[in-house]
Design an enzyme around this catalytic site. Structure first.
Site, short mmCIF file in Angstrom:
data_model
loop_
_atom_site.label_atom_id
_atom_site.label_comp_id
_atom_site.label_asym_id
_atom_site.label_seq_id
_atom_site.Cartn_x
_atom_site.Cartn_y
_atom_site.Cartn_z
N THR A 97 -8.75 6.33 -2.15
CA THR A 97 -10.14 5.92 -2.36
C THR A 97 -11.10 7.08 -2.13
O THR A 97 -12.23 7.06 -2.59
CB THR A 97 -10.53 4.76 -1.42
OG1 THR A 97 -10.24 5.11 -0.08
CG2 THR A 97 -9.79 3.48 -1.78
N LYS A 108 0.59 14.52 0.66
CA LYS A 108 -0.79 14.75 0.20
C LYS A 108 -1.03 16.22 -0.12
O LYS A 108 -2.04 16.59 -0.70
CB LYS A 108 -1.78 14.23 1.24
CG LYS A 108 -1.72 12.70 1.39
CD LYS A 108 -2.69 12.19 2.45
CE LYS A 108 -2.56 10.69 2.66
NZ LYS A 108 -3.10 9.88 1.56
N LYS A 147 -8.54 14.09 4.17
CA LYS A 147 -7.69 12.90 4.20
C LYS A 147 -6.64 13.10 5.28
O LYS A 147 -6.53 14.18 5.85
CB LYS A 147 -7.02 12.65 2.85
CG LYS A 147 -6.24 13.84 2.30
CD LYS A 147 -5.70 13.54 0.90
CE LYS A 147 -6.83 13.54 -0.11
NZ LYS A 147 -6.65 12.52 -1.14
N ARG A 148 -5.90 12.05 5.58
CA ARG A 148 -4.82 12.14 6.55
C ARG A 148 -3.90 13.31 6.18
O ARG A 148 -3.61 13.54 5.00
CB ARG A 148 -4.05 10.82 6.55
CG ARG A 148 -2.98 10.68 7.59
CD ARG A 148 -2.61 9.21 7.77
NE ARG A 148 -2.37 8.55 6.50
CZ ARG A 148 -1.17 8.45 5.92
NH1 ARG A 148 -0.11 8.98 6.48
NH2 ARG A 148 -1.04 7.81 4.78
N LYS A 157 -14.83 8.14 -3.87
CA LYS A 157 -16.05 8.46 -3.14
C LYS A 157 -16.60 9.81 -3.55
O LYS A 157 -17.80 9.99 -3.70
CB LYS A 157 -15.77 8.41 -1.64
CG LYS A 157 -15.44 7.02 -1.12
CD LYS A 157 -14.75 7.06 0.24
CE LYS A 157 -14.14 5.70 0.57
NZ LYS A 157 -13.18 5.76 1.68
N HIS A 184 0.81 -1.22 0.00
CA HIS A 184 0.00 0.00 0.00
C HIS A 184 0.84 1.27 0.00
O HIS A 184 0.27 2.35 0.19
CB HIS A 184 -0.92 0.03 1.23
CG HIS A 184 -2.11 -0.87 1.13
ND1 HIS A 184 -3.27 -0.53 0.45
CD2 HIS A 184 -2.32 -2.11 1.61
CE1 HIS A 184 -4.13 -1.51 0.54
NE2 HIS A 184 -3.59 -2.49 1.23
#
Length: 824
Positions: free
Chosen positions: A660, A558, A552-553, A664, A361
């Site tokens: 993911t 990111k 998100k985290r 969504k 992952h």
């Protein structure tokens, strides 16, 4: 309830069951019951509907000798169970009616359920989606995890920064779990290994002088969508092998008598103990072995009920390792096969390789798990022996295949001997698994061509791709009922089990009346989120604004920081040009930073400080709002995704394995602004390049730029808007009481900027300008929103699980026959 088989309960049946549990399980009545009591009564009544299906599912698997998959994950981010269970059982409407007649609302009772936060983010939420798909597709499967007493911490915003509070979710009771006292397995730690020769003259090994912790099983039902299958998620809780030391107690030392018990049970206390300290790191290793050993022992227990021949294990058992956290299952299986079942190494190794499969992952080197050899040896001495033996035999094989290449041996070794010796868990997983997969096409390519290139050259047949997916039952049917109803009215409801059906929405994107209804639902969802924002953040946002979301985290790769940089640039433009025609925008952030991740926590603080300035500036009051929503969770995500107009998926190309959240958001009609990273690439291919906002460097370009000697200062001096933004942050414009507060962020960007924010800044601003232009044409925005949802068929977790079942596990659907559990 008196029901014939396969008959749905009536409203009266449901009311009777609800009142029965309120009176007899909780011993409350309508006068004394709290909202929590009413929720629990409803949960117990719904649980009753699962019971027969659950028993019948397990009986069916045994009766038919079904091969089963065991999905082992340190994280299962399940969220709330009630609503999902009602949807999958097909009784949401009936319960809605039953409760309304009693003067209650299902929405209010659902709010009383605490999120089961047994995960950190995408990894745990993916595991939860997979469980839903496995049950819906009637595949024989078990999930295995840890029953953390304290889940992912509860995040509060204090003084504009993240403050962690324990998430003691179990104090509210968990009506969805069943403790299985009979499933109690001993887990060994410490001790030493004694070698001996058995009667046959074979060298054997005995693990002695260890101490034990007990693993107690708690089972959670996982219902399939409108079928009779209810699979099991088994969570392990640590219990002391003895309640307390009687000698200490008899000497009057009560604290000493229970100290051992408390230390033992710490293993399942908290998700992700801080591992920047030695104690936390060791506890993490204990957790991973605790999960691995309990699960492997449980698999043997279940296998032995029907089979004696251990060579049949791979024919009956498939074990999927969700990342490297459960990889100690590999030496544990080998230990049991050799030390307890007395198989030879070759026999045990063949069984092991044919049983295990590994999902990677992460692309980031620093995220690849390693364990210090001394720590692993002290805690698990026999397992370290086995790992060394695996490595010795493996390197012999590599040396034969690639002679005269010592550098390759060093790169591929399971033991990293550069400096302090470390066990590379990803290498161990690859060597001992028959399948290794990435989770998006780009990610799997990077694994083969870069990260694990040496292994791919050795075993190309083992590597494959399984692009992640999400369950449409929770992430559209449950979280967005208004849009679900519109879609089902237009194309039928088969999309709930076959997401490719959404393709039928494409022609409707050209229907002006359908577009109006589509956007009216988006507005209702935005109004709902706006009410939540006002209640929690005391900021008034208009549903007419573009809702721009990055949830998100919090992590540097990111690039939430890139997002807030462009927000500041937008703010500056609005201040400098008061008449500037830009669509009003609310920028929403949510996510948790690891407690010890200083930079990520500083980014959260910056977002909140920028929000304080922007939201209180009358000059931009109607044009721009900036919000950080605290304690991002599954239930909060279920509010945000249906309301989002724009989905921010802006990680540096080549860093996000899949994502993911991108799926969504798009499933709920949000348009994506993103880089060519992770699954964004495949989303672009499905929805069309014209219906997504792509910007920035590609993965090869990012690699080339770094290799050429990336100079972030060049962008700072070349781009006036960027320079202004960075100067404002470093000078204290957003932190006047503490001017140097955010200087470390700017210093890091100007000196290193490993994730290339400055290199992508200008392209990001251009893409945001494209967003602004399109949003000012509401009809065209609506058309693209519909086309995004229509293109999401590929991204169902049903498709992903179907590929795992066919290509890796070789398991087939096992339909459950109703009625068998009613007979003794």
């Amino acid at each position: 309830m008196n029901q014939t088989e396969n008959q749905q309960p009536t409203v009266a049946d449901l009311q009777r069951s609800f009142i029965y549990h309120l009176h007899h399980t909780l011993v409350k009545d309508k006068f004394s019951a709290t909202k929590s009591d009413l929720y629990l009564a409803l949960a117990y009544a719904v649980r009753d509907l699962l019971a027969d299906r659950w028993l019948e599912t397990q009986q069916s698997y045994y009766k038919n000798d079904a091969k089963r998959v065991y999905y082992i994950s340190m994280e299962f981010l399940m969220g709330r169970t009630l609503g999902n269970a009602l949807i999958n059982l097909g009784v949401m409407e009936e319960w809605d009616t039953a409760l309304k007649e009693l003067g209650l609302t299902i929405e209010e009772l659902q709010e009383s359920e605490w999120d089961a936060g047994l995960g950190n983010g995408g990894l745990g939420r993916l595991a939860a989606c997979f469980l839903d798909s496995l049950a819906t597709m009637q595949l024989p499967a078990y999930g295995y995890g840890i029953r953390y007493e304290y889940g992912m911490f509860y995040q509060k915003i204090v003084d504009n920064g993240q403050h962690e509070v324990p998430d003691n979710w179990l104090r509210y009771q968990n009506p969805w779990e069943f403790d299985r006292q009979e499933h109690l397995h001993p887990i060994r730690y410490g001790g030493r290994v004694v070698d001996y020769t058995d009667r046959d003259g074979s060298l054997r090994h005995s693990w002695v002088d260890y101490y034990e912790v007990m693993a107690l099983a708690y089972d959670v039902p996982i219902p399939g969508y409108r079928n009779s299958t209810v699979n099991t998620l088994r969570l392990w809780s640590a219990k002391a092998s003895r309640d307390f030391d009687l000698n200490f107690f008899n000497q009057g030392n009560y604290v000493g008598s229970v100290e051992s018990k408390m230390k033992t049970e710490n293993i399942s206390k908290v998700l992700y103990p801080a591992d920047h300290m030695l104690e936390g790191k060791e506890l993490r290793l204990r957790q991973e072995y605790f999960l691995s050993s309990a699960t492997v022992q449980d698999i043997f227990y279940r296998f032995a009920k029907k089979f004696d021949d251990l060579k049949k294990l791979p024919d009956q058992v498939a074990i999927q390792l969700n990342d490297t956290h459960p990889v100690l299952s590999i030496p544990e299986l080998l230990r049991i096969l050799m030390d307890e079942k007395k198989l030879t190494w070759d026999e045990a190794w063949a069984i092991t390789v044919n049983t295990f499969a590994y999902t990677n992952h992460t692309i980031l080197q620093e995220a690849l798990e390693t364990w210090p050899v001394p720590m692993l040896g002290a805690l698990l001495p026999r397992h370290l022996q086995i790992i060394f033996e695996i490595n010795r035999r493996f390197l012999d094989e590599v040396a034969v295949r690639f002679p005269d290449d010592p550098q390759r041996l060093q790169r591929m070794s399971i033991i990293d001997e550069r400096g302090d010796k470390l066990v590379r868990m990803a290498h161990l997983a690859i060597v001992a698994s028959h399948s290794i997969n990435g989770v998006s096409a780009l990610h799997s390519t990077i694994l083969k061509e870069d990260l694990f290139r040496d292994f791919y050259e050795l075993w190309p047949e083992r590597f494959n791709n399984k692009t992640n997916g999400i369950t449409q039952r929770r992430w559209l049917r449950h979280c967005n009922p208004w849009l679900s109803d519109l879609i089902s009215e237009a194309i039928g409801d088969r999309w709930t089990v076959d997401l490719d059906e959404l393709q039928k929405l494409r022609p409707l994107a050209e229907d002006s009346e359908f577009r109006k209804r589509w956007m009216a639902i988006k507005r209702m969802n935005k109004e709902r989120l706006a009410r939540y924002i006002y209640q929690r953040n005391c900021v008034d946002v208009s549903p007419d604004m573009l809702f721009d979301c990055q949830t998100k985290r919090i992590h540097e790769y990111k690039r939430q920081l890139l997002n807030i940089l462009q927000v500041i640039a937008r703010y500056n433009r609005l201040k400098e040009y008061p008449g500037l025609e830009l669509p009003p925008r609310t920028v929403i952030f949510a996510g948790k930073a690891a407690p010890s991740y200083t930079m990520a926590k500083l980014i959260i603080k910056l977002i909140n400080h920028v929000g304080m300035v922007v939201n209180n500036d009358p000059a931009v009051h109607q044009q721009l709002k900036v919000l950080f929503l605290a304690n991002y969770s599954v239930s909060l995500a279920e509010r945000i995704f249906p309301a989002a107009d724009l989905s921010e998926q802006i990680s540096t190309a080549g860093t996000e394995a899949s994502g993911t959240g991108n799926m969504k958001y798009a499933l709920n009609g949000a348009l994506t602004i993103g880089t060519l990273d992770g699954a964004n690439i495949e989303i672009m291919e499905e929805v069309g390049e014209e219906n997504i906002f792509i910007f920035g460097l590609t993965t090869p370009q990012a690699v080339t730029l770094r290799a050429a000697g990336y100079r972030p200062h060049d962008y700072y001096y070349r781009l006036p808007e960027l320079k202004q933004v960075l100067d404002q942050i470093s000078s204290g414009y957003f932190s006047p009481g503490n001017p140097g507060l955010f200087r470390p962020l700017v210093d890091n960007l100007l000196s290193t900027d490993y994730y290339l924010l400055l290199a992508d800044f200008d392209a990001y601003l251009d893409a945001q300008a494209d967003v602004d232009r399109l949003y000012m044409i509401p009809d065209e925005w609506a058309r693209k929103s519909i086309l995004n949802t229509a293109g999401m068929g590929k991204f169902s977790s049903d498709r992903t699980i179907g590929e795992y079942a066919r290509d890796i596990w070789q398991i087939k659907p096992q339909p459950v026959v109703r009625g068998e559990a009613r007979h003794w």
